[in-house]
Design an enzyme around this catalytic site. Structure first.
Site, PDB file in Angstrom:
ATOM      1  N   HIS A 399       4.523   1.833  42.700  1.00 28.29           N
ATOM      2  CA  HIS A 399       3.336   1.096  42.513  1.00 28.29           C
ATOM      3  C   HIS A 399       3.782  -0.178  41.550  1.00 28.29           C
ATOM      4  CE1 HIS A 399      -0.727   0.553  42.803  1.00 28.29           C
ATOM      5  NE2 HIS A 399      -1.216   1.876  42.777  1.00 28.29           N
ATOM      6  N   ASP A 403       0.725  -2.387  45.964  1.00 22.09           N
ATOM      7  CA  ASP A 403      -0.519  -1.785  45.613  1.00 22.09           C
ATOM      8  C   ASP A 403      -1.030  -1.289  46.856  1.00 22.09           C
ATOM      9  OD1 ASP A 403      -0.217  -2.877  42.919  1.00 22.09           O
ATOM     10  OD2 ASP A 403      -0.869  -5.017  43.717  1.00 22.09           O
TER      11      ASP A 403
END
Lengths: 429, 327
Positions: A399, A403
């Site tokens: 992450h 995204d």
């Protein structure tokens, strides 16, 4: 009477050479002290050189246009009434003689440097056997090194433990290499466990240790996020069923679904290079090469060999590459090289019947994708219930790098490619 | 490949960076119309105009301060100190502001500024035109100090310094300006900061040095090769922070190390190199670590013979290497 030399003067602080642009006198001329004798050009200034003496010019040592370093003689002047300039001091030869004498001196023979002592210890040498060529008979490091090189077998100790001794670096196979890696001391002392009667204690193999440390590192360092989509692969199933018999007959390899999935994933990776990237501390590196790491299970371990430049392969090429890697894993023929350079990992969990999984990213990549089992399910198509071949694709992402939005777009593209597979747009070769 | 002098390589690097990036500009005393007292910025005023090649008042603190401000707002100033000897009025700006801005602002601000300054002796420049200033700035974390020895390194390192996102002090040896010539590629290349370079491979004695002294060491090595002495030469190129790995490797190579600087000895950057070797290489050393440097006297004398006595000379380098080889 004496002959004096005029030298190239220094005309400015960074000037180290000058060019005689013009002589203002000729041989035989008589000059007074401070009379200009030549014009000199440097890349900073042009100037006239004044004579340092009064007398008669006897020789011009350089021609017009010559460039020479500061301090070099340019001409000679015969000076009236002066004492001959003292010639250069005769080189003192006493030093050499003293050195000769030193050769016999052996007072330093037993003064050993740390390097010499270390080498003697490592190679189990008797230093008395070695002649010293250093000052006063000192044994130099080079003396010892030359001695070792001249009698290699006899004096090489069996298990050099010192860090300076080069270790054999090429591991015979992958498991050796990972075992070596795993042998490094762990940072945290593990909690001690008591085993009770009847428990079976399984000693860790090097591979197991490596898997443990890689998984731990990935989970510790990479903030994982997870998502899943379902894909209707009815077309793919039909197409593959239609050609698999012919393929096996012609190529001698089974045609599985995996190469089709890899083909679609690779095509999508080319469109979304950010998925094919790595977190590099202060930046993200999008990799140019698309090298697919493929998770391959063995009895007691998991390997992730790499299909290099997967974007250059056809479905047949991918099928062959997958078969070869699987065979290498089964026969323990993987080399550490086969495991290097992966940029994205594909995990075929469907082969165990799984329909959902949360894979751990193959450090330092940015994402890993699992292909689950293809199962027949009732789904709604055009407001009617139909029986379709459905598959779940699960992806874990770093992450920091990725995204939800870009991951979603990437998966949607993979889905689109897979659902539209047909004999026209998906050649095997 | 064209052969350029050391100073021509400076000019070429500045020119290329100014044309590549419009945020790069030059400021300093006489750098504009005059083209610099050494002619390092020759032609740049005509080519880029007075807004990008700025003549400043004789105020080094202002030159550094203006540069810092411009750098914090996104420019890439290249400030010239006419002589490194004159940098001290700017020391507060350099040490307390430029070096610390990134740290103090928690990464919000940075100072991508390069300060060029001619240094070094042997040019009959006397007290105010001969000093080596690197040691004064060489324990200020946040600064990088680069000292190239060849025209090739000058171009690559100056371009890398200008592109670096933090302050770099770039010392140019003024005696090397016109003395040292070498091949310089016409293309755009950079050399990474913080990396030393093996200028000569050898097996008997290691010389670790920088700046003009690299050439003295090379000359000595050529002469000694005839006597069968093989010299390994490491050019530090960046003297702060030091390339520890390269220093350790070079020291291990032969176990006999001569550290060479034309700066005065005590507290010089080679003293730090000596400490690195002592900490890491005990069991590889075959002789005491040796330093050759200028005497700990207040200044380079003006009188020719005294200047000669003060400066490290090629013969001294040769003798020290020979002495270590024979040890």
């Amino acid at each position: 009477m004496s002959v004096e030399q005029m030298a190239m003067p220094q005309l400015g602080e960074s000037v180290t050479e000058g060019t005689i642009s013009q002589w203002l006198i000729s041989v035989g001329d008589t000059v007074n002290k401070y009379d200009p004798i030549a014009e000199v050009t440097t890349d900073k200034v042009n100037a006239e050189i004044p004579s340092s003496f009064s007398g008669k010019i006897t020789e011009l040592l350089v021609g017009e246009g010559d460039t020479l370093p500061v301090g070099e003689p340019i001409c000679t002047i015969e000076v009236e009434g002066a004492e001959p300039a003292v010639e250069k001091l005769v080189k003192n030869t006493a030093g050499k003689a003293a050195q000769k004498e030193e050769q016999q001196d052996t007072s330093m023979k037993r003064r050993y440097s740390p390097a010499v002592l270390r080498l003697a210890q490592e190679h189990d040498l008797d230093l008395d056997q070695i002649a010293g060529t250093g000052r006063s008979g000192r044994i130099t490091r080079k003396d010892v090194e030359l001695y070792i090189a001249s009698v290699p077998e006899e004096h090489t100790s069996e298990s050099p433990s010192d860090m300076h001794v080069p270790q054999p670096s090429a591991a015979g196979c992958f498991s050796e290499a990972v075992a070596k890696e795993a042998a490094k001391p762990a940072v945290h002392a593990p909690k001690t466990f008591e085993n009770e009667a009847g428990d079976h204690v399984v000693a860790l193999t090097g591979v197991r240790r490596a898997i443990a440390s890689n998984m731990l590192r990935s989970k510790h360092e990479i903030p994982h996020a997870w998502t899943m989509i379902e894909v209707d692969v009815t077309n793919l199933v039909n197409y593959r069923n239609q050609i698999k018999g012919a393929f096996l007959k012609k190529e001698g390899h089974k045609l599985t679904y995996l190469p089709f999935f890899i083909k679609a994933i690779v095509a999508a990776l080319k469109e979304f290079p950010r998925i094919n990237s790595t977190w590099a501390g202060d930046k993200i590196i999008e990799k140019k090469a698309v090298n697919i790491s493929l998770a391959v299970a063995a009895d007691e371990a998991l390997y992730v060999p790499v299909i290099k430049n997967a974007d250059e392969k056809s479905i047949k090429g991918l099928a062959f590459a997958v078969d070869e890697l699987a065979a290498n894993v089964r026969e323990n023929r993987l080399s550490p090289d086969d495991m290097q350079g992966g940029t994205f990992t594909v995990n075929n969990t469907g082969s165990f019947g799984s329909i959902q999984s949360q894979p751990i990213i193959n450090y330092p990549q940015a994402a890993i994708l699992s292909i689950e089992s293809i199962v027949k399910r009732p789904v709604v198509v055009n407001n009617m219930i139909a029986i379709r071949d459905m598959v779940n694709l699960c992806i874990s992402i770093d992450h920091r790098v990725l995204d939800g939005l870009i991951t979603g777009r990437f998966l949607a593209r993979v889905k689109e490619l897979l659902e539209n597979i047909n004999p026209e747009n998906t050649p095997i070769y | 490949m064209p052969v350029l002098s050391y100073i021509e390589a400076v000019t070429q690097a500045l020119d290329e960076e100014m044309s590549r990036d419009e945020n790069v500009f030059v400021l300093g005393e006489d750098v504009g119309k005059r083209g610099g007292v050494f002619q390092a910025t020759k032609g740049l005023y005509d080519k880029y105009g007075e807004n990008r090649v700025i003549d400043t008042p004789l105020a080094e603190s202002a030159i550094a301060g203006v540069g810092i401000g411009a750098a914090m707002y996104g420019m890439r100033p290249v400030a010239e100190m006419q002589f490194s000897d004159f940098m001290l009025p700017a020391a507060n700006q350099i040490i307390s502001e430029a070096a610390k801005t990134r740290y103090r602002s928690n990464n919000d601000w940075s100072v991508p500024m390069t300060i060029r300054a001619p240094f070094g002796g042997g040019v009959h420049g006397g007290l105010y035109h001969s000093q080596s200033m690197e040691a004064i700035f060489a324990n200020v974390p946040g600064l990088k100090i680069v000292i190239p020895s060849t025209p090739y390194d000058v171009k690559g390192l100056l371009k890398a310094s200008i592109r670096d996102n933090d302050p770099v002090i770039f010392f140019e040896h003024k005696r090397a300006y016109r003395l040292i010539k070498g091949e310089v590629p016409v293309d755009d290349y950079t050399i990474p900061l913080g990396k030393a370079d093996v200028k000569r491979d050898g097996t008997d004695v290691t010389v670790i040095t920088y700046g003009l002294m690299v050439h003295y060491a090379m000359q000595a090595a050529d002469k000694l090769a005839v006597e069968g002495i093989s010299t390994h030469i490491l050019d530090l190129r960046t003297v702060y922070p030091l390339d520890k790995e390269a220093i350790i490797d070079a020291a291990r190579k032969t176990g006999k190390v001569l550290l060479l600087t034309e700066d005065t000895k005590e507290g010089s950057v080679i003293s730090e190199a000596a400490a690195i070797i002592a900490e890491n290489c005990l069991f590889d050393l075959d002789a005491p670590i040796r330093r050759l440097a200028a005497p700990d006297a207040p200044a380079m004398p003006y009188a020719g013979p005294l200047e000669q006595a003060f400066m490290v000379k090629p013969e001294q380098v040769e003798n020290e290497i020979r002495d270590l080889a024979e040890f």
